[in-house]
Design an enzyme around this catalytic site. Structure first.
Site, PDB file in Angstrom:
ATOM      1  N   THR A 102       0.862  -1.184   0.000  1.00  8.46           N
ATOM      2  CA  THR A 102       0.000   0.000   0.000  1.00  8.46           C
ATOM      3  C   THR A 102       0.898   1.234   0.000  1.00  8.46           C
ATOM      4  O   THR A 102       0.556   2.261  -0.526  1.00  8.46           O
ATOM      5  CB  THR A 102      -0.919   0.048   1.232  1.00  8.46           C
ATOM      6  OG1 THR A 102      -0.133  -0.291   2.365  1.00  8.46           O
ATOM      7  CG2 THR A 102      -2.075  -0.906   1.086  1.00  8.46           C
ATOM      8  N   GLY A 103       2.062   1.064   0.607  1.00  9.00           N
ATOM      9  CA  GLY A 103       3.138   2.069   0.609  1.00  9.00           C
ATOM     10  C   GLY A 103       2.676   3.486   0.853  1.00  9.00           C
ATOM     11  O   GLY A 103       2.826   4.011   1.938  1.00  9.00           O
ATOM     12  N   CYS A 104       2.075   4.086  -0.168  1.00  9.70           N
ATOM     13  CA  CYS A 104       1.873   5.520  -0.060  1.00  9.70           C
ATOM     14  C   CYS A 104       0.406   5.880   0.015  1.00  9.70           C
ATOM     15  O   CYS A 104      -0.434   5.236  -0.595  1.00  9.70           O
ATOM     16  CB  CYS A 104       2.493   6.191  -1.249  1.00  9.70           C
ATOM     17  SG  CYS A 104       2.260   5.215  -2.704  1.00  9.70           S
ATOM     18  N   ILE A 105       0.151   6.939   0.771  1.00  3.96           N
ATOM     19  CA  ILE A 105      -1.231   7.331   0.977  1.00  3.96           C
ATOM     20  C   ILE A 105      -1.405   8.822   0.737  1.00  3.96           C
ATOM     21  O   ILE A 105      -0.510   9.566   1.009  1.00  3.96           O
ATOM     22  CB  ILE A 105      -1.726   7.001   2.401  1.00  3.96           C
ATOM     23  CG1 ILE A 105      -0.716   6.167   3.156  1.00  3.96           C
ATOM     24  CG2 ILE A 105      -2.958   6.142   2.351  1.00  3.96           C
ATOM     25  CD1 ILE A 105       0.342   6.635   3.866  1.00  3.96           C
TER      26      ILE A 105
END
Ligand SMILES: Cc1cc2nc3c(=O)[nH]c(=O)nc-3n(C[C@H](O)[C@H](O)[C@H](O)COP(=O)(O)OP(=O)(O)OC[C@H]3O[C@@H](n4cnc5c(N)ncnc54)[C@H](O)[C@@H]3O)c2cc1C
Lengths: 105, 410
Positions: A102-105
């Site tokens: 998901t790493g980045c939000i």
């Protein structure tokens, strides 16, 4: 979700080709998955990264980011790009049988 | 007396102190807040400084104006958190501050030294940032005399605080150069490590279309390794090169060094916490709020606001030995300035990506979700007033902390 046969085993994959269940994973599957993303043979350095990612996932419940592989796993970023060309974090997660980062939000 | 210690008097620390002071009995509790700076910056305002829309008075006020009476404020650098001893060492008089409960709200900041070539003789000559007050001011000065050329906006690495700010910057740049009458002499390129304009798919599509309409080029999946300030190029790990005349960078964002030095941080110096309660995963009397916390949602003032509400209710239970029953859902609500007097609004949480609809009143608005409108622009401009007058002071807002599906459509 789709099931398909890989390295003699039938396992579930998500829509983007990531293993649905990390427990279905084994080294033979990793080799086939690597081939599918253009990595023909897995060297010791590849395995070092894959094993770190598997262990980190066990401990934290999510695939590690690139920075985490570099800082905690001890493999320089530049090398990660040569081992797993283009998006290394995504590629390792896929070969290591972890979900999509998901790493980045 | 029980001691509550708050580290950082930025958005989150100030808000939560203002909330808690109402509930914690001053005969039983001593609240102390520490920050290294006297000045509070309204960081969302930094976006407007390069284009001459905001100046100093819009974004700066004394921190003390927002620290409630009865709370002790200490201006000092925090040097070390010693969780085993329940105390914090500060630089001022080499003092130790003991605590029963600790809230870490030390935020996140840019660290240009993480990318070779950024800091050097071209820093603030042909390379600028706008995530700091000084950077935004220096860039404003540069833009006033810039004759055009290739402006590259580069995001070094995710996550960054306010992940929509780079898009807003480039939308406003398009508008600004139109006004200056030099848009035809300016190339605008967004170079990003993401696969698209934003982190969430529906919003990424929508924002991608707007970029295209405005003639702004996007180079996705670009992970910067270094800058060559001589050749004026940014270079990725796979040796992809993008030339620029003017580079605006969002350098790597990192949590406070003191968090790392105290052994409390992850690889970006953020404090690992439970994503619903903000309780540290290591210590049961330490919480982290705002950008300092490692949470799978955007690092934004609006998130800090919703988080502070949920946290306050939980904390009042926790100190009485009760279970923390309220769960933060990752709610974020961001106005995106899109130029020419328009804006876009997105509302989302851990599980639900930004969707179209009306906000906050279903069907009525006045704000439109995931769609450009003039009203949304006014929402953004009003936000500054709300920030200084409502949010920081910990007053109630007419928006619920938990995200609502009402008014959204799929
Ligand atoms: C350009 C820009 C645009 C933005 N736009 C928006 C927007 O439109 N909407 C939105 O919701 N959010 C926006 N944000 C994000 C928002 O400003 C932050 O998310 C918010 O301020 C986070 O609050 P915080 O309290 O966690 O951190 P901060 O407000 O940054 O506070 C941290 C505090 O800790 C102090 N501190 C840190 N380390 C130490 C130490 N060692 N010793 C003593 N003190 C220390 C600092 O001095 C600081 O005062 C934007 C940010 C930027 C940069």
């Amino acid at each position: 979700m789709t099931a398909r046969e890989i390295a003699g085993k039938v396992v579930d994959f998500d829509d983007e080709g990531f293993l649905s269940n990390p427990d279905d994973w084994n080294e033979e599957i990793a080799k086939v998955l690597a081939g599918e993303v253009g990595i023909d043979s897995l060297t010791d350095r590849h395995w070092k990264v894959i094993e770190f990612c598997r262990a980190d996932f066990q401990a934290r419940g999510e695939p590690p980011t690139l920075r985490r592989i570099t800082k905690t796993g001890g493999v320089p970023t530049k090398e990660l790009y040569s081992l797993f060309p283009k998006g290394p974090a995504k590629k390792v997660a896929r070969i290591a049988g972890l979900g999509k980062p998901t790493g980045c939000i | 007396m029980k001691k509550l210690l708050v580290l950082g008097a930025g958005t989150a620390g100030t808000m939560v102190t203002n909330k808690l002071v109402h509930y914690l009995d001053s005969d039983e509790w001593k609240i102390t807040i520490v920050d290294q700076e006297e000045t509070h910056y309204y960081q969302p305002g930094f976006l407007f400084i390069p284009f001459g829309i905001y100046g100093e008075n819009d974004v700066i006020k004394p921190k003390r104006d927002f620290v409630p009476p009865g709370v002790e404020m200490i201006v000092s650098t925090i040097e070390r958190i010693e969780p085993e001893k329940n105390r914090v060492r500060i630089a001022k008089d080499n003092r130790y501050l003991n605590y029963d409960f600790l809230i870490i709200a030390t935020g996140t900041n840019i660290d240009p030294s993480e990318t070779p070539g950024l800091l050097g003789h071209e820093w603030r000559k042909s390379i600028y940032d706008f995530y700091t007050y000084e950077g935004a001011k220096a860039l404003a000065k540069r833009l006033r005399t810039w004759k055009g050329g290739h402006l590259v906006l580069n995001i070094a690495e995710m996550p960054i605080k306010c992940p929509v700010a780079p898009l807003e910057f480039i939308f406003l740049a398009d508008w600004y150069f139109h006004l200056q009458g030099i848009r035809d002499r300016v190339d605008l390129t967004l170079v990003t490590p993401l696969s698209g304009a934003f982190t969430k798919p529906r919003a990424a599509d929508m924002l991608g279309n707007i970029l295209e309409e405005k003639g702004i080029r996007v180079i996705p999946d670009f992970n910067i390794e270094r800058v060559d300030p001589e050749q004026k190029q940014i270079i990725s790990y796979i040796e992809q090169k993008v030339p620029y005349d003017l580079l605006v960078t969002i350098p790597v964002n990192m949590g406070a060094e003191v968090v790392e030095q105290s052994g409390l941080g992850d690889e970006l110096n953020y404090v690992p916490v439970d994503k619903h309660t903000f309780l540290s995963t290591q210590f049961d009397n330490i919480f982290a709020l705002g950008d300092a916390a490692s949470l799978p949602t955007s690092k934004a003032g609006s998130v800090a606001h919703f988080a502070a509400e949920v946290f306050t209710e939980n904390f009042l239970r926790y100190i009485d030995g009760l279970e923390m029953i309220h769960a933060f859902d990752g709610h974020a609500n961001c106005y995106i300035e899109s130029g020419f007097g328009k804006g876009i609004l997105i509302d989302f949480n851990y599980d639900v990506e930004p969707l179209p609809g009306k906000f906050p009143l279903p069907g009525i608005g006045p704000f439109s979700l995931l769609q450009e409108s003039e009203m949304n622009h006014w929402g953004k401009m009003m936000f500054r007033w709300m920030y200084w007058n409502i949010l920081l002071k910990g007053k109630e807002m007419p928006i619920t902390a938990q995200m609502s599906m009402a008014g959204k459509w799929n």
